[in-house]
Design a protein around this motif. Structure first.
Motif, PDB file in Angstrom:
ATOM      1  N   VAL A 132      28.358 -10.425  18.708  1.00 43.91           N
ATOM      2  CA  VAL A 132      27.494 -11.556  18.361  1.00 43.91           C
ATOM      3  C   VAL A 132      28.296 -12.597  17.585  1.00 43.91           C
ATOM      4  N   GLY A 133      29.209 -12.133  16.731  1.00 46.23           N
ATOM      5  CA  GLY A 133      30.059 -13.046  15.979  1.00 46.23           C
ATOM      6  C   GLY A 133      30.962 -13.877  16.877  1.00 46.23           C
ATOM      7  N   VAL A 134      31.430 -13.290  17.973  1.00 50.72           N
ATOM      8  CA  VAL A 134      32.271 -14.021  18.919  1.00 50.72           C
ATOM      9  C   VAL A 134      31.472 -15.155  19.573  1.00 50.72           C
ATOM     10  N   VAL A 135      30.201 -14.885  19.883  1.00 50.55           N
ATOM     11  CA  VAL A 135      29.336 -15.933  20.453  1.00 50.55           C
ATOM     12  C   VAL A 135      29.168 -17.076  19.458  1.00 50.55           C
ATOM     13  N   LEU A 136      28.909 -16.728  18.190  1.00 53.15           N
ATOM     14  CA  LEU A 136      28.783 -17.754  17.150  1.00 53.15           C
ATOM     15  C   LEU A 136      30.103 -18.499  16.973  1.00 53.15           C
ATOM     16  N   ALA A 137      31.216 -17.778  17.070  1.00 53.59           N
ATOM     17  CA  ALA A 137      32.534 -18.406  16.954  1.00 53.59           C
ATOM     18  C   ALA A 137      32.740 -19.445  18.059  1.00 53.59           C
ATOM     19  N   ALA A 149      18.580 -26.168  19.591  1.00 56.53           N
ATOM     20  CA  ALA A 149      18.780 -24.729  19.795  1.00 56.53           C
ATOM     21  C   ALA A 149      17.468 -23.966  19.739  1.00 56.53           C
ATOM     22  N   MET A 150      16.526 -24.437  18.920  1.00 55.02           N
ATOM     23  CA  MET A 150      15.233 -23.781  18.801  1.00 55.02           C
ATOM     24  C   MET A 150      14.445 -23.837  20.104  1.00 55.02           C
ATOM     25  N   ILE A 151      14.617 -24.949  20.847  1.00 54.24           N
ATOM     26  CA  ILE A 151      13.909 -25.117  22.119  1.00 54.24           C
ATOM     27  C   ILE A 151      14.626 -24.378  23.244  1.00 54.24           C
ATOM     28  N   ILE A 152      15.958 -24.343  23.176  1.00 53.26           N
ATOM     29  CA  ILE A 152      16.739 -23.695  24.240  1.00 53.26           C
ATOM     30  C   ILE A 152      16.627 -22.169  24.152  1.00 53.26           C
ATOM     31  N   ALA A 153      16.476 -21.635  22.941  1.00 50.05           N
ATOM     32  CA  ALA A 153      16.457 -20.185  22.733  1.00 50.05           C
ATOM     33  C   ALA A 153      15.435 -19.440  23.606  1.00 50.05           C
ATOM     34  N   PRO A 154      14.186 -19.956  23.770  1.00 49.30           N
ATOM     35  CA  PRO A 154      13.237 -19.235  24.630  1.00 49.30           C
ATOM     36  C   PRO A 154      13.730 -19.062  26.067  1.00 49.30           C
ATOM     37  N   PHE A 155      14.468 -20.061  26.594  1.00 53.33           N
ATOM     38  CA  PHE A 155      15.053 -19.927  27.930  1.00 53.33           C
ATOM     39  C   PHE A 155      16.038 -18.766  27.969  1.00 53.33           C
ATOM     40  N   ILE A 156      16.911 -18.704  26.951  1.00 55.68           N
ATOM     41  CA  ILE A 156      17.915 -17.639  26.892  1.00 55.68           C
ATOM     42  C   ILE A 156      17.241 -16.278  26.813  1.00 55.68           C
ATOM     43  N   SER A 157      16.222 -16.175  25.964  1.00 55.36           N
ATOM     44  CA  SER A 157      15.500 -14.913  25.806  1.00 55.36           C
ATOM     45  C   SER A 157      14.804 -14.516  27.106  1.00 55.36           C
ATOM     46  N   TRP A 158      14.288 -15.492  27.832  1.00 56.15           N
ATOM     47  CA  TRP A 158      13.616 -15.237  29.116  1.00 56.15           C
ATOM     48  C   TRP A 158      14.617 -14.706  30.140  1.00 56.15           C
ATOM     49  N   ILE A 159      15.809 -15.309  30.167  1.00 55.24           N
ATOM     50  CA  ILE A 159      16.824 -14.907  31.137  1.00 55.24           C
ATOM     51  C   ILE A 159      17.384 -13.516  30.822  1.00 55.24           C
ATOM     52  N   LEU A 160      17.668 -13.261  29.549  1.00 59.20           N
ATOM     53  CA  LEU A 160      18.338 -12.011  29.169  1.00 59.20           C
ATOM     54  C   LEU A 160      17.386 -10.833  29.000  1.00 59.20           C
ATOM     55  N   PHE A 161      16.229 -11.096  28.400  1.00 57.10           N
ATOM     56  CA  PHE A 161      15.341  -9.991  28.032  1.00 57.10           C
ATOM     57  C   PHE A 161      13.961 -10.073  28.684  1.00 57.10           C
ATOM     58  N   LYS A 162      13.794 -10.981  29.652  1.00 61.23           N
ATOM     59  CA  LYS A 162      12.541 -11.110  30.399  1.00 61.23           C
ATOM     60  C   LYS A 162      11.342 -11.392  29.499  1.00 61.23           C
ATOM     61  N   VAL A 163      11.597 -12.076  28.381  1.00 58.25           N
ATOM     62  CA  VAL A 163      10.519 -12.444  27.466  1.00 58.25           C
ATOM     63  C   VAL A 163      10.079 -13.864  27.806  1.00 58.25           C
ATOM     64  N   SER A 210      25.008 -26.208  21.149  1.00 55.68           N
ATOM     65  CA  SER A 210      23.609 -25.861  20.894  1.00 55.68           C
ATOM     66  C   SER A 210      23.152 -24.715  21.793  1.00 55.68           C
ATOM     67  N   VAL A 211      23.591 -24.728  23.055  1.00 57.77           N
ATOM     68  CA  VAL A 211      23.260 -23.632  23.979  1.00 57.77           C
ATOM     69  C   VAL A 211      23.860 -22.316  23.487  1.00 57.77           C
ATOM     70  N   LEU A 212      25.121 -22.364  23.078  1.00 52.53           N
ATOM     71  CA  LEU A 212      25.780 -21.161  22.555  1.00 52.53           C
ATOM     72  C   LEU A 212      25.107 -20.684  21.269  1.00 52.53           C
ATOM     73  N   LEU A 213      24.679 -21.622  20.430  1.00 53.77           N
ATOM     74  CA  LEU A 213      23.970 -21.252  19.203  1.00 53.77           C
ATOM     75  C   LEU A 213      22.629 -20.604  19.529  1.00 53.77           C
ATOM     76  N   SER A 214      21.963 -21.086  20.572  1.00 58.96           N
ATOM     77  CA  SER A 214      20.710 -20.470  21.015  1.00 58.96           C
ATOM     78  C   SER A 214      20.943 -19.036  21.464  1.00 58.96           C
ATOM     79  N   LEU A 215      22.023 -18.828  22.214  1.00 65.21           N
ATOM     80  CA  LEU A 215      22.381 -17.484  22.643  1.00 65.21           C
ATOM     81  C   LEU A 215      22.625 -16.596  21.429  1.00 65.21           C
TER      82      LEU A 215
END
Length: 300
Positions: free
Chosen positions: A73-78, A104-118, A157-162
């Motif tokens: 997770v730290g590498v993603v933040l890096a 990032a707050m708006i993009i995060a739900p997309f990431i969560s939907w793609i990765l965890f089907k939420v 911002s996309v990476l921060l959402s991830l």
């Protein structure tokens, strides 16, 4: 007693947003004379060392799987930080970058939907077009041309959402301060690798740069993350997120004051619309009544 703790937590989060805004200015002033990779390496390695005494027992008690997860997770933040620093180095409008990063707050739900089907809440689909209008007003000031730095801010911002999405999974089993310390170290480690590859030359330092580097490291990193972590402990996530929306506002004020940035009316309106969309999303994401009304309107 609980209300007193909540009030104190809100003040700590408010302080964190102000320190984050200062961090934008300090980072820009340092990067003007020091390679971005050198700045990232020194800032975050030093910050992790400063925080280590507060959580070293928990760090050394981490199981290998937990440590590996934190490092990943730290590498993603890096990656997000590296792109952000590069965007700052080529940008003349920090306030625009700050507003884009707040997406990032708006993009995060997309990431969560793609990765965890939420599936994102229904209010997300209501605020998304509002956000798009804000982005258009914020970025398309010279016709249909987006500045190069703005694309990098968006990528960051996309990476921060991830990172938000993955970090939430990690925090289920690791204390926040322990997580922050390890991840800050990983940011510094990745920065060191990038520095050795991209810019191994040494940087010339002076008292002016050292001052702003100290501000960036101690104030905008250590104290900021400590304030944010302690504040979030006693404040509901929805209220904490609303307070965090002030970060781009502070950045705008400080950028105009310290860097002489001139912000056109169109950009101000665009930034305001983005903040409004984020406010609506955070405020009503858990309100079933509004959610049902949006679903009904979508069906009709």
């Amino acid at each position: 007693m609980f209300h007193k703790q909540s009030y104190r937590g809100e003040l700590l989060i408010l302080l964190a947003t102000m320190l984050a805004g200062i961090g934008w200015i300090a980072s820009k002033l340092v990067i003007l004379e020091v390679p971005g990779e050198t700045f990232v390496t020194a800032r975050f390695l030093l910050a992790s060392i400063i925080l280590l005494p507060f959580c070293y027992k928990q760090v050394f008690a981490l199981r290998p799987k937990q440590l590996l997860s934190l490092c990943a997770v730290g590498v993603v933040l890096a990656a997000s930080i590296e792109v952000w620093v590069y965007a700052i180095s080529i940008s003349n409008t920090l306030s625009v970058g700050a507003f884009i990063m707040s997406l990032a707050m708006i993009i995060a739900p997309f990431i969560s939907w793609i990765l965890f089907k939420v599936r994102p809440p229904s209010i997300f689909w209501l605020t998304l077009p509002i956000t798009c209008i804000g982005i258009m007003l914020l970025t398309l000031t010279d016709g249909w041309v987006v500045e190069r730095s703005q694309w990098f801010f968006l990528l960051s911002s996309v990476l921060l959402s991830l990172h938000f999405v993955l970090n939430k999974q990690v925090l289920n089993s690791v204390k926040p301060l322990t997580s922050i310390c390890v991840q800050l170290f990983m940011i510094g480690a990745v920065g060191l690798i990038v520095m050795l590859i991209v810019s191994p030359e040494s940087a010339s330092l002076n008292s002016h740069i050292l001052f702003w580097f100290a501000v960036s490291t101690f104030v905008a990193t250590c104290i900021r993350y400590l304030s944010q972590t302690l504040g979030q402990f006693s404040v509901k996530i929805e209220k904490a997120s609303l307070i965090m929306l002030l970060e781009p506002i502070w950045t705008l004020i400080l950028s105009v004051s310290f860097l002489g940035e001139v912000v056109e009316t169109q950009k101000l309106i665009g930034g305001g619309i983005i903040i409004l969309s984020l406010f609506i999303y955070i405020k009503f994401q858990n309100k079933p009544s509004l959610t049902k009304s949006v679903v009904v309107s979508q069906k009709s």
